[in-house]
Motif scaffolding. Structure first.
Motif, mmCIF file in Angstrom:
data_model
loop_
_atom_site.group_PDB
_atom_site.id
_atom_site.type_symbol
_atom_site.label_atom_id
_atom_site.label_comp_id
_atom_site.label_asym_id
_atom_site.label_seq_id
_atom_site.Cartn_x
_atom_site.Cartn_y
_atom_site.Cartn_z
ATOM 1 N N PRO A 11 1.849 -0.473 -5.246
ATOM 2 C CA PRO A 11 0.481 -0.425 -4.686
ATOM 3 C C PRO A 11 0.259 -2.470 -5.206
ATOM 4 N N ALA A 12 -0.845 -2.187 -3.680
ATOM 5 C CA ALA A 12 -1.369 -4.081 -4.243
ATOM 6 C C ALA A 12 -3.510 -4.064 -4.460
ATOM 7 N N TYR A 13 -3.613 -4.587 -4.974
ATOM 8 C CA TYR A 13 -4.614 -4.857 -4.349
ATOM 9 C C TYR A 13 -5.363 -6.436 -4.951
ATOM 10 N N ASN A 14 -5.242 -7.399 -4.268
ATOM 11 C CA ASN A 14 -5.347 -8.970 -4.440
ATOM 12 C C ASN A 14 -4.128 -9.557 -4.904
ATOM 13 N N GLU A 15 -2.409 -9.511 -4.527
ATOM 14 C CA GLU A 15 -1.794 -9.929 -4.827
ATOM 15 C C GLU A 15 -1.065 -11.022 -3.801
ATOM 16 N N GLU A 16 -2.553 -11.393 -3.488
ATOM 17 C CA GLU A 16 -1.392 -12.565 -2.280
ATOM 18 C C GLU A 16 -0.964 -13.668 -2.511
ATOM 19 N N ILE A 35 10.892 -0.288 1.741
ATOM 20 C CA ILE A 35 9.410 0.010 0.935
ATOM 21 C C ILE A 35 8.731 -0.306 1.573
ATOM 22 N N LEU A 36 7.499 0.167 0.750
ATOM 23 C CA LEU A 36 6.195 0.687 1.465
ATOM 24 C C LEU A 36 5.702 -0.589 0.298
ATOM 25 N N VAL A 37 4.655 -1.030 0.833
ATOM 26 C CA VAL A 37 3.436 -1.890 0.716
ATOM 27 C C VAL A 37 2.233 -0.462 0.261
ATOM 28 N N VAL A 38 1.190 -0.360 -0.221
ATOM 29 C CA VAL A 38 -0.290 0.188 -0.329
ATOM 30 C C VAL A 38 -1.292 -0.923 -1.014
ATOM 31 N N ASN A 39 -1.616 -1.653 0.429
ATOM 32 C CA ASN A 39 -2.658 -2.409 0.012
ATOM 33 C C ASN A 39 -3.485 -1.318 0.434
ATOM 34 N N ASP A 40 -4.430 -1.639 -1.623
ATOM 35 C CA ASP A 40 -5.536 -0.619 -1.818
ATOM 36 C C ASP A 40 -6.747 -1.413 -1.709
ATOM 37 N N GLY A 41 -7.332 -2.032 -0.149
ATOM 38 C CA GLY A 41 -8.818 -2.734 -0.166
ATOM 39 C C GLY A 41 -8.480 -3.912 -0.280
ATOM 40 N N HIS A 60 -6.617 0.873 2.284
ATOM 41 C CA HIS A 60 -7.049 1.701 2.278
ATOM 42 C C HIS A 60 -8.449 0.849 2.265
ATOM 43 N N PRO A 61 -9.286 2.171 3.460
ATOM 44 C CA PRO A 61 -10.154 0.843 3.783
ATOM 45 C C PRO A 61 -11.170 0.250 3.120
ATOM 46 N N CYS A 62 -10.826 0.553 1.151
ATOM 47 C CA CYS A 62 -11.719 0.194 -0.093
ATOM 48 C C CYS A 62 -11.316 0.280 -1.147
ATOM 49 N N ASN A 63 -11.312 -0.424 -1.752
ATOM 50 C CA ASN A 63 -10.402 -0.451 -3.057
ATOM 51 C C ASN A 63 -11.159 1.320 -4.012
ATOM 52 N N LEU A 64 -9.066 2.298 -4.153
ATOM 53 C CA LEU A 64 -9.887 3.143 -4.294
ATOM 54 C C LEU A 64 -8.721 3.350 -6.131
#
Length: 244
Positions: A11-16, A35-41, A60-64
């Motif tokens: 799971p990834a949120y703002n991890e560029e 490997i699957l990355v789920v980009n959480d908006g 995800h279309p936005c941060n959930l």
């Protein structure tokens, strides 16, 4: 599609700033796993950076929330028939060299969750802030008081999960959307699933901002405590109905 038996779920949120290093480290291991990355908006370039690697990226279309990102991964793993799901953080704190040991442990088939613990190896040496230390000690005690099970690292995000359990987590309203920690472990233990821990190394975050920064740890603890209360009430109600 004919997937491998193991899915590494990130799971990834703002991890560029971290995700490229994490994926390079994982791919260098040449593990027999997808490997699957789920980009959480994410509002930064996490999706673009991750998509440059030979892996699968869902967005995800936005941060959930962290839990919602995990549940998306569990649904993907269930949809494509994976036998095991390995949670791995996108912030660079987990060491990919621990994955072979995690895979071996989860394949032994004597536990539904294998938790990577930073406290089972005294040579780990990772330092934590006061709030994190208090939270871990509190949740460790809470789990023991409610289930009798000692879990040394209840907030670890490094886990191996069996098909039977992640298929349950994939169901709607069966997994918290924000902070799945002590609450989900307590419910899992009350439902008679088996949990064990193995020692792993963890590193401090070097770049980016933790989802537990600022005042968020206080809200995090309050939410988890409320969720634990709901878990215990539901378990009591379920047992009462069975006794009737």
């Amino acid at each position: 599609m004919n997937p491998k038996s193991i899915l590494i779920l990130i799971p990834a949120y703002n991890e560029e700033l971290n995700i490229a290093g994490v994926l390079q480290e994982l791919l260098a291991m040449r593990l027999d796993a997808d490997i699957l990355v789920v980009n959480d908006g994410s509002t930064d370039r996490t999706k673009e950076v991750a998509s440059a690697f030979p892996i699968t990226v869902l967005s995800h279309p936005c941060n959930l929330g962290y839990g919602a990102a995990l549940q998306t991964g569990f649904r993907y793993a269930q949809r494509w028939g994976y036998a095991y799901c390995l949670q791995f953080d996108a912030d660079g704190q987990h060491d990919a060299s621990d994955l072979p040991g995690m895979i071996e442990a989860v394949r032994r088939d004597d536990a539904d969750i294998v938790i990577g613990s930073r406290f089972l190896d005294r040579g780990n040496g990772m330092k934590m802030g006061a709030m994190k230390t208090i939270a871990i000690a509190f949740f460790r005690g809470l789990i023991y008081r409610t289930t009798g099970k000692k879990i040394s690292d209840p907030t670890s995000g490094f886990k191996g999960i069996s098909h039977a359990l992640f298929s349950q987590y994939a169901k709607q309203q069966e997994f918290p959307s924000d902070f799945p920690d002590a609450d989900i472990l307590i419910r899992t233990l009350l439902q008679q699933f088996q949990i064990k821990e193995i020692p792993v190394r963890m590193r401090p975050r070097e770049m980016g901002v933790s989802m537990h920064s600022g005042l968020k740890p206080i809200m995090y603890m309050l939410k988890v405590m409320l969720s634990v209360l709901i878990v215990l009430l539901n378990d009591k109600l379920t047992r009462s109905r069975r006794a009737v």
